[in-house]
Design an enzyme around this catalytic site. Structure first.
Site, short mmCIF file in Angstrom:
data_model
loop_
_atom_site.label_atom_id
_atom_site.label_comp_id
_atom_site.label_asym_id
_atom_site.label_seq_id
_atom_site.Cartn_x
_atom_site.Cartn_y
_atom_site.Cartn_z
N ARG A 1 -81.54 -34.63 5.06
CA ARG A 1 -81.78 -34.80 6.49
C ARG A 1 -80.88 -33.82 7.23
NH1 ARG A 1 -85.77 -36.95 5.30
NH2 ARG A 1 -86.53 -39.04 5.82
N HIS B 1 -89.98 -29.03 6.97
CA HIS B 1 -89.90 -30.38 6.36
C HIS B 1 -91.12 -30.66 5.46
CE1 HIS B 1 -87.92 -34.56 6.99
NE2 HIS B 1 -88.47 -34.48 5.79
N GLU C 1 -86.22 -31.85 14.90
CA GLU C 1 -87.48 -31.39 14.29
C GLU C 1 -88.63 -31.67 15.26
OE1 GLU C 1 -87.88 -33.00 10.33
OE2 GLU C 1 -85.95 -32.20 9.72
P1 NAP Z 1 -81.72 -42.20 -3.61
O1 NAP Z 1 -82.32 -42.31 -4.95
O2 NAP Z 1 -81.37 -43.44 -2.86
O3 NAP Z 1 -80.41 -41.27 -3.74
C1 NAP Z 1 -79.48 -41.12 -2.74
C2 NAP Z 1 -78.12 -40.95 -3.38
O4 NAP Z 1 -77.17 -40.68 -2.35
C3 NAP Z 1 -77.65 -42.19 -4.13
O5 NAP Z 1 -77.46 -41.84 -5.45
C4 NAP Z 1 -76.35 -42.58 -3.44
O6 NAP Z 1 -75.27 -42.81 -4.30
C5 NAP Z 1 -75.96 -41.32 -2.70
N1 NAP Z 1 -75.20 -41.65 -1.49
C6 NAP Z 1 -75.56 -42.45 -0.47
N2 NAP Z 1 -74.59 -42.49 0.46
C7 NAP Z 1 -73.60 -41.69 0.00
C8 NAP Z 1 -72.32 -41.33 0.51
N3 NAP Z 1 -71.87 -41.80 1.67
N4 NAP Z 1 -71.57 -40.50 -0.25
C9 NAP Z 1 -72.01 -40.03 -1.42
N5 NAP Z 1 -73.20 -40.34 -1.96
C10 NAP Z 1 -73.99 -41.15 -1.25
O7 NAP Z 1 -82.66 -41.37 -2.64
P2 NAP Z 1 -83.69 -40.20 -3.02
O8 NAP Z 1 -85.01 -40.76 -3.33
O9 NAP Z 1 -83.02 -39.29 -3.98
O10 NAP Z 1 -83.81 -39.48 -1.58
C11 NAP Z 1 -82.68 -38.93 -0.96
C12 NAP Z 1 -82.99 -38.50 0.47
O11 NAP Z 1 -83.77 -37.32 0.46
C13 NAP Z 1 -83.85 -39.48 1.29
O12 NAP Z 1 -83.07 -40.50 1.86
C14 NAP Z 1 -84.46 -38.58 2.34
O13 NAP Z 1 -83.65 -38.55 3.48
C15 NAP Z 1 -84.48 -37.22 1.68
N6 NAP Z 1 -85.85 -36.75 1.37
C16 NAP Z 1 -86.33 -35.64 2.00
C17 NAP Z 1 -87.57 -35.16 1.68
C18 NAP Z 1 -88.12 -33.92 2.35
O14 NAP Z 1 -89.32 -33.85 2.57
N7 NAP Z 1 -87.30 -32.94 2.65
C19 NAP Z 1 -88.37 -35.81 0.73
C20 NAP Z 1 -87.86 -36.93 0.11
C21 NAP Z 1 -86.59 -37.39 0.44
P3 NAP Z 1 -75.09 -43.90 -5.45
O15 NAP Z 1 -76.27 -43.80 -6.36
O16 NAP Z 1 -73.88 -43.42 -6.09
O17 NAP Z 1 -75.01 -45.20 -4.76
C1 GLV Z 2 -89.18 -37.30 3.65
O1 GLV Z 2 -88.39 -36.69 4.28
C2 GLV Z 2 -88.95 -38.59 3.10
O2 GLV Z 2 -87.91 -39.19 3.38
O3 GLV Z 2 -89.84 -39.07 2.37
#
Ligand code: NAP
Ligand code: GLV
Length: 325
Positions: free
Chosen positions: A238, A286, A267
């Site tokens: 983000r 995005h 955005e």
């Molecule tokens: P996820 O599986 O929940 O992974 C997020 C990770 O961040 C977790 O492992 C968590 O740690 C870590 N975390 C959270 N808060 C933290 C902090 N304060 N300090 C350090 N680490 C922290 O989520 P995901 O599915 O990988 O997705 C991640 C993010 O990508 C989404 O929330 C979204 O905003 C973004 N995203 C963007 C797109 C796009 O189109 N650009 C697409 C999909 C997702 P722990 O495991 O250690 O608890």
């Molecule tokens: C995209 O940014 C998502 O969070 O799925």
């Protein structure tokens, strides 16, 4: 009586059919314009379910005028556009679409990493602008990816998928996350690091934390200054996790080599954004999860979450399961 639903954008037919099967629904019939706030507010007044995208702010003022609302189903894994605490207080379920977009988003993080490292979009502009007069030893030279060190901030689903791809590039992988992951350290050969050590030693830093109060502004001028001058920053998480003004300055002053960005503070990226003036940044609108198959899966998953919640079943993906406890 069927539950009433408002869908805030045109979605794939497969997903709409799931909703049509058990709900009365209305759709904001545009692919290019987000639903205006006034329309969203008017619809929220008498619906049981909202099918939202990350462009819709589901905040306290909206919830205050939505007395019937039982579920907000977001077609995204991130849910920072929704005030989850306010939903929970009101017994409203919040659902999201984790997992199905992991590999597609990791692919895009890699596309940005490679493009920024090897100046791919800058080089393409150079060619199209007829500036290519001859082959030259140091023309458009970038940074090597193979054998470099990759630092992953946020080692969840997408962070880990990005790390898996790094194996093929012979990279050393460091991660910074809330919790230690000793099993993954052993199976993937990755190392846990403090944020400071990761920033100081990585050639590439890729951000994969959700946007929360703790992660907002996590990468500011201080953190950017710790990075190598040859390093590349990739952000597909983000925009607000990174201080955009500080990043702009770091890129302009060549304090870091380049950045690859899919997400921004505001955005769509405003027309006057100084980022647009810089050659050493790759800018994407995005599109992290934007493959046909993945967007269809996300749309279907969000439709299922919505209809499950409205028919009294437990939705597959709930952000605030305490509502059902
Ligand atoms: P996820 O599986 O929940 O992974 C997020 C990770 O961040 C977790 O492992 C968590 O740690 C870590 N975390 C959270 N808060 C933290 C902090 N304060 N300090 C350090 N680490 C922290 O989520 P995901 O599915 O990988 O997705 C991640 C993010 O990508 C989404 O929330 C979204 O905003 C973004 N995203 C963007 C797109 C796009 O189109 N650009 C697409 C999909 C997702 P722990 O495991 O250690 O608890
Ligand atoms: C995209 O940014 C998502 O969070 O799925």
């Amino acid at each position: 009586m069927k539950p009433k639903v408002f869908v805030t954008r045109v979605i794939p037919e497969e997903a709409l059919n799931i909703i049509a099967g058990c709900c009365d629904y209305e759709v904001w019939e545009s692919e290019t314009q987000a639903v205006p706030r006034s329309v969203l507010e008017a619809k929220a007044e008498d619906v049981d379910g909202l099918y939202t995208l990350l462009t819709e702010k589901v905040d306290k003022p909206l919830l205050d005028i939505a007395p019937r609302l039982k579920v907000v189903s977001n077609m995204a894994v991130g849910f920072d556009n929704i005030d989850v605490d306010e939903c929970t207080k009101r017994g409203i379920l919040v659902c999201n679409t984790p997992g199905v977009l992991t590999e597609t988003t990791a692919d895009l993080a890699w596309a940005l990493l490679m493009a920024a490292a090897r100046r791919v979009t800058e080089a393409e502009r150079f060619l199209r602008e007829n500036k290519w007069t001859t082959w030259s030893p140091m023309l458009l030279t970038g940074m090597d990816v193979y054998g470099a060190t990759l630092g992953i901030v946020g080692f969840g689903r997408i962070g880990q998928a990005v790390a898996r791809r790094a194996k093929g590039f012979g990279m050393k992988v460091l991660y910074y996350s809330n919790t230690a992951k000793p099993d993954l350290e052993a199976s993937m050969g990755v190392e846990r690091a403090t944020l400071e050590d990761l920033l100081r030693t990585s050639d590439f830093v890729s951000i994969h934390v959700p946007l929360t109060e703790e992660t907002r502004g996590m990468i500011g001028w201080r953190e950017l200054s710790m990075m190598k001058q040859t390093a590349v920053l990739v952000n597909t998480a983000r925009g607000q996790v990174v201080d955009e003004q500080a990043l702009c300055r770091a890129l302009k002053e060549k304090r870091i080599f380049a950045a690859g960005l899919d997400v921004f503070d505001r955005e769509p990226l405003p027309a006057g954004s100084p980022l647009r003036e810089l050659d050493n940044v790759v800018l994407l609108p995005h599109i992290g999860s934007a493959s046909v198959a993945t967007r269809t899966k996300m749309a279907v998953m969000a439709a299922r979450n919505l209809t499950q919640a409205l028919s009294g079943e437990r939705p597959e993906h709930i952000v605030n399961p305490e509502v059902l406890a």
